[in-house]
Design a protein around this motif. Structure first.
Motif, PDB file in Angstrom:
ATOM      1  N   VAL A  98      38.797 -47.635  38.848  1.00  0.00           N
ATOM      2  CA  VAL A  98      40.115 -47.836  38.514  1.00  0.00           C
ATOM      3  C   VAL A  98      40.280 -48.032  36.988  1.00  0.00           C
ATOM      4  N   ILE A  99      39.186 -48.609  36.413  1.00  0.00           N
ATOM      5  CA  ILE A  99      39.526 -48.441  34.957  1.00  0.00           C
ATOM      6  C   ILE A  99      39.368 -47.173  34.419  1.00  0.00           C
ATOM      7  N   ALA A 100      38.317 -46.350  34.892  1.00  0.00           N
ATOM      8  CA  ALA A 100      38.204 -44.823  34.591  1.00  0.00           C
ATOM      9  C   ALA A 100      39.579 -44.296  34.830  1.00  0.00           C
ATOM     10  N   ARG A 101      40.093 -44.444  35.918  1.00  0.00           N
ATOM     11  CA  ARG A 101      41.437 -43.784  36.435  1.00  0.00           C
ATOM     12  C   ARG A 101      42.415 -44.269  35.365  1.00  0.00           C
ATOM     13  N   ALA A 102      42.613 -45.493  34.976  1.00  0.00           N
ATOM     14  CA  ALA A 102      43.647 -46.044  33.997  1.00  0.00           C
ATOM     15  C   ALA A 102      43.448 -45.202  32.764  1.00  0.00           C
ATOM     16  N   HIS A 103      42.285 -45.089  32.113  1.00  0.00           N
ATOM     17  CA  HIS A 103      42.069 -44.381  30.741  1.00  0.00           C
ATOM     18  C   HIS A 103      42.506 -42.865  31.103  1.00  0.00           C
ATOM     19  N   ASP A 104      42.412 -42.310  32.220  1.00  0.00           N
ATOM     20  CA  ASP A 104      42.591 -40.922  32.355  1.00  0.00           C
ATOM     21  C   ASP A 104      44.233 -40.624  32.227  1.00  0.00           C
ATOM     22  N   LEU A 105      44.997 -41.774  32.917  1.00  0.00           N
ATOM     23  CA  LEU A 105      46.375 -41.583  32.795  1.00  0.00           C
ATOM     24  C   LEU A 105      46.903 -42.358  31.205  1.00  0.00           C
ATOM     25  N   LEU A 106      46.238 -43.063  30.721  1.00  0.00           N
ATOM     26  CA  LEU A 106      46.745 -43.538  29.289  1.00  0.00           C
ATOM     27  C   LEU A 106      46.612 -42.614  28.285  1.00  0.00           C
ATOM     28  N   ARG A 107      45.597 -41.673  28.471  1.00  0.00           N
ATOM     29  CA  ARG A 107      45.290 -40.639  27.525  1.00  0.00           C
ATOM     30  C   ARG A 107      46.471 -39.429  27.645  1.00  0.00           C
ATOM     31  N   ILE A 108      46.833 -39.183  28.901  1.00  0.00           N
ATOM     32  CA  ILE A 108      48.164 -38.357  29.218  1.00  0.00           C
ATOM     33  C   ILE A 108      49.327 -38.896  28.459  1.00  0.00           C
ATOM     34  N   ILE A 109      49.550 -40.320  28.930  1.00  0.00           N
ATOM     35  CA  ILE A 109      50.741 -40.902  28.382  1.00  0.00           C
ATOM     36  C   ILE A 109      50.697 -40.891  26.764  1.00  0.00           C
ATOM     37  N   GLU A 110      49.517 -41.198  26.285  1.00  0.00           N
ATOM     38  CA  GLU A 110      49.157 -41.149  24.681  1.00  0.00           C
ATOM     39  C   GLU A 110      49.779 -39.860  24.186  1.00  0.00           C
ATOM     40  N   SER A 111      49.351 -38.894  24.822  1.00  0.00           N
ATOM     41  CA  SER A 111      49.849 -37.527  24.360  1.00  0.00           C
ATOM     42  C   SER A 111      51.181 -37.202  24.414  1.00  0.00           C
ATOM     43  N   GLU A 112      51.795 -37.765  25.737  1.00  0.00           N
ATOM     44  CA  GLU A 112      53.470 -37.536  25.556  1.00  0.00           C
ATOM     45  C   GLU A 112      54.102 -38.381  24.751  1.00  0.00           C
ATOM     46  N   LEU A 113      53.540 -39.568  24.153  1.00  0.00           N
ATOM     47  CA  LEU A 113      54.496 -40.477  23.254  1.00  0.00           C
ATOM     48  C   LEU A 113      54.094 -40.096  21.732  1.00  0.00           C
ATOM     49  N   THR A 114      52.904 -39.375  21.625  1.00  0.00           N
ATOM     50  CA  THR A 114      52.745 -39.124  20.254  1.00  0.00           C
ATOM     51  C   THR A 114      53.704 -38.482  19.529  1.00  0.00           C
ATOM     52  N   PRO A 115      54.560 -37.446  19.981  1.00  0.00           N
ATOM     53  CA  PRO A 115      55.585 -36.803  19.181  1.00  0.00           C
ATOM     54  C   PRO A 115      57.127 -37.398  19.283  1.00  0.00           C
ATOM     55  N   ARG A 116      57.179 -38.610  20.360  1.00  0.00           N
ATOM     56  CA  ARG A 116      58.415 -39.156  20.590  1.00  0.00           C
ATOM     57  C   ARG A 116      58.381 -40.521  20.799  1.00  0.00           C
ATOM     58  N   GLU A 117      59.445 -41.165  20.710  1.00  0.00           N
ATOM     59  CA  GLU A 117      59.555 -42.530  20.906  1.00  0.00           C
ATOM     60  C   GLU A 117      59.786 -43.138  22.332  1.00  0.00           C
TER      61      GLU A 117
END
Length: 206
Positions: free
Chosen positions: A125-144
């Protein structure tokens, strides 16, 4: 309005947070889940799944945190938080689905292991969390904000609680500067209500 809640539930916190952000008062009924108050016949009559939150509004009884967010936004005509245009509404719904899926089975599940001794495999579940957080990080990088670049929506509310508490489940947020900045933006919103912290996991020394 009456909200059946539990202080350590991120699902319940979503609703408490949104009520506060839009300035709506509700009577909060904190259930003792350890004593099984969510499994009594009276509560099961409100939600057959025996889960919090449940919102009571006159004759309406609503379960499911994301459904309640939609209900509140619609009831109070908060199109700033839930837009009516098809494309924008769909973007919000996309992230409500993430909150119900990948968030629940990633960072939320990891926190359940440390907080309540849930039987999930922690590494999985920790690995699954990081898989998701990497996606969210990329989504939030150019916007607020997660769904609409210029303003927060109920999608941000739905994602906030379990991402903010991810370190309690041994999910490290330090590799994600855009997420950490987004958390700060949510916490700076007028009416913000914090999620109750637990000194467990990576949050133990914080």
């Amino acid at each position: 309005m009456r909200l059946y809640s539990f202080a350590l539930s991120g699902h319940a916190h979503r609703v408490r947070l949104f009520l506060s952000l839009i300035g709506i008062d509700a009577d909060i009924v904190d259930l003792d889940l350890g004593a099984g108050e969510h499994k009594t016949p009276e509560f099961l009559a409100l939600n057959r799944f025996g889960q919090v939150p449940v919102l009571i509004d006159d004759e309406v009884a609503l379960a499911d945190s994301n459904a309640i967010l939609v209900y509140l936004a619609k009831k109070f005509d908060r199109t700033d938080w839930l837009p009516e245009t098809p494309g924008q509404a769909a973007q919000v719904q996309r992230w409500l689905s993430v909150a119900a899926g990948q968030i629940a089975f990633g960072p939320a599940a990891a926190r359940l292991v440390t907080l309540f001794g849930a039987s999930f495999d922690a590494d999985t579940v920790i690995a699954r969390a990081h898989d998701l957080l990497r996606i969210i990080e990329s989504e939030l990088t150019p916007r607020e904000w997660i769904a609409l670049p210029g303003s927060p929506t109920i999608a941000d509310v739905a994602l906030y609680s379990y991402i903010a508490s991810a370190p309690e489940g041994n999910v490290d947020l330090s590799p994600y500067p855009a997420i950490r900045q987004w958390l700060e933006r949510v916490e700076a919103l007028p009416g913000f209500v914090p999620f109750q912290k637990s000194a467990i996991g990576l949050a133990e020394a914080a």
